[in-house]
Design an enzyme around this catalytic site. Sequence first.
Site, mmCIF file in Angstrom:
data_model
loop_
_atom_site.group_PDB
_atom_site.id
_atom_site.type_symbol
_atom_site.label_atom_id
_atom_site.label_comp_id
_atom_site.label_asym_id
_atom_site.label_seq_id
_atom_site.Cartn_x
_atom_site.Cartn_y
_atom_site.Cartn_z
ATOM 1 N N GLU A 293 10.712 18.778 -24.277
ATOM 2 C CA GLU A 293 10.187 18.852 -23.047
ATOM 3 C C GLU A 293 10.677 20.225 -22.507
ATOM 4 O O GLU A 293 10.174 21.265 -21.579
ATOM 5 C CB GLU A 293 10.031 17.773 -22.096
ATOM 6 N N LYS B 42 8.066 23.001 -13.389
ATOM 7 C CA LYS B 42 7.164 22.278 -13.210
ATOM 8 C C LYS B 42 6.715 22.090 -11.861
ATOM 9 O O LYS B 42 5.629 21.890 -11.578
ATOM 10 C CB LYS B 42 7.699 20.668 -13.730
ATOM 11 N N GLU C 236 -3.892 17.675 -11.499
ATOM 12 C CA GLU C 236 -4.302 17.956 -12.604
ATOM 13 C C GLU C 236 -5.985 18.070 -12.701
ATOM 14 O O GLU C 236 -6.588 17.427 -13.589
ATOM 15 C CB GLU C 236 -3.751 16.873 -13.645
ATOM 16 N N LYS D 48 3.544 11.587 -11.000
ATOM 17 C CA LYS D 48 2.631 10.653 -11.893
ATOM 18 C C LYS D 48 3.467 9.215 -12.394
ATOM 19 O O LYS D 48 4.538 9.455 -12.759
ATOM 20 C CB LYS D 48 2.458 11.394 -13.424
ATOM 21 N N HIS E 57 1.007 18.375 -26.384
ATOM 22 C CA HIS E 57 0.668 16.651 -26.126
ATOM 23 C C HIS E 57 -0.360 16.355 -26.981
ATOM 24 O O HIS E 57 -0.463 15.217 -27.332
ATOM 25 C CB HIS E 57 0.775 16.579 -24.687
ATOM 26 N N ARG F 210 0.855 -1.205 -0.063
ATOM 27 C CA ARG F 210 0.057 0.031 0.081
ATOM 28 C C ARG F 210 0.911 1.391 -0.022
ATOM 29 O O ARG F 210 0.306 2.407 0.485
ATOM 30 C CB ARG F 210 -1.007 -0.003 1.143
ATOM 31 N N HIS G 160 8.778 10.281 -28.117
ATOM 32 C CA HIS G 160 7.657 11.363 -27.546
ATOM 33 C C HIS G 160 8.337 12.886 -27.649
ATOM 34 O O HIS G 160 7.552 13.801 -27.960
ATOM 35 C CB HIS G 160 7.539 11.053 -26.066
ATOM 36 N N ASN H 127 0.817 19.961 -20.628
ATOM 37 C CA ASN H 127 0.641 19.260 -21.912
ATOM 38 C C ASN H 127 0.642 19.847 -23.109
ATOM 39 O O ASN H 127 0.143 19.627 -24.175
ATOM 40 C CB ASN H 127 -0.632 18.563 -21.509
ATOM 41 N N HIS I 223 0.399 13.221 -28.989
ATOM 42 C CA HIS I 223 -0.117 11.618 -28.750
ATOM 43 C C HIS I 223 -0.916 11.277 -30.234
ATOM 44 O O HIS I 223 -0.925 9.939 -30.387
ATOM 45 C CB HIS I 223 -1.380 11.807 -27.765
ATOM 46 N N ARG J 249 -2.198 21.976 -14.030
ATOM 47 C CA ARG J 249 -1.337 20.968 -14.436
ATOM 48 C C ARG J 249 -1.416 20.711 -15.999
ATOM 49 O O ARG J 249 -0.260 20.366 -16.581
ATOM 50 C CB ARG J 249 -1.330 19.891 -13.441
HETATM 51 N N1 GLY Z 1 4.155 15.218 -17.793
HETATM 52 C C1 GLY Z 1 3.123 15.897 -17.592
HETATM 53 C C2 GLY Z 1 2.681 16.054 -16.131
HETATM 54 O O1 GLY Z 1 3.482 15.581 -15.154
HETATM 55 O O2 GLY Z 1 1.750 16.465 -15.598
#
Ligand code: GLY
Length: 372
Positions: free
Chosen positions: A188, A230, A240, A146, A251, A124, A269, A248, A255, A244
């Site tokens: 990025e 960031k 998000e 993430k 993106h 957990r 990417h 993107n 994508h 956040r």
């Molecule tokens: N890579 C985008 C984020 O971490 O929100």
Amino acid sequence: MNTPQIVHVDLGARAYDVVIGEGLIAGAADQIAPLLARNKVAILTDENVAARHLEPLVQALQGAGIASSHLALPPGEGTKAWPQFERAVEWLLAEKVERRDVVIALGGGVIGDLAGFAAAVLRRGVRFVQIPTTLLAQVDSSVGGKTGINAPQGKNLIGAFHQPSRVLADISALGTLSARDFLAGYGEVVKYGLLGDAAFFDWLEQNAPAMAAGDVAARIHAVRRSVEMKAEIVVRDETEQGDRALLNLGHTFCHALEAATGFGDRLLHGEGVAIGCALAFETSARLGLCSQEDPSRVRAHLREMGMKVDLADIPGDLPDADGLLELMAQDKKVLDGQLRFILARGIGQAFVTSDVSRDVVRGVLQDALAAR
Ligand code: GLY
């Protein structure tokens, strides 16, 4: 060697430091020892990264009396799925990793995401340390919590928010990247200037060629500024719900292009992010949100860096504009069937919107495809 720089990610009980500098893998024990309840860690990595960076890490830990065991998974995006995830979690259990222990993720985005997710669900939740070895992982995926794996239905669809306890961004590791991987990561970096810091974009226009050529001070500055941006956004909106999504930028286009090219070597990417940023600025200009000079300036910089900029730079066939729009509709950012885009009122002034006419996007894509 420069003194390491520290960016604090101020998330209350889940706050942590991102340490940026040279020789951090060789000096990892100093950073990791204070986190340990006992002198033992488990390292998840991939076979390519292990060949370059595992031994120095193991030696550094050993020198401080910290025992380690490791599992090296196959390299590549295909690893980020249930089979290798199950293998990793079962290995961590077999290694008797306990609730108070620390897992180390040594590698690029695939390893960081998979190891972070394994740490999130093991007993957990156990703590983990990110040691990102690619530019992309240092400026993006290792920071912000993430974690996850891919599903047959799409990328990153299975996962959890689980913040690392520390991130060690060893700038020396970037020296082992191929030029293509370095530049993909740069996609990025440039994104941060474009989305929220025009002065940083100016700085990149002046300094990124030296940075790509190996200038360490420039690399440290670029990673630091990217991570600061960031961190600021993640602190405002960890899960998000709003801001956040700015991360993107580029993106939604990216994508769709990655899906069209099979998420592989045809388009990395970060390359898709760079092309996506250029398309997002083109869309913004067509909507009258920013001046026509802005997309031209974005494209000129990417071109100067030797990056992919246009759809014409992607080898092989691509779907038509409607086919690409269809792929965009699969994006995670779709809300109530509405495509969400990150557009810009100028360089450094991005915002999130669902209010974008499909016809305008179709027009941008048709023109970009016609230029192939
Ligand atoms: N890579 C985008 C984020 O971490 O929100």
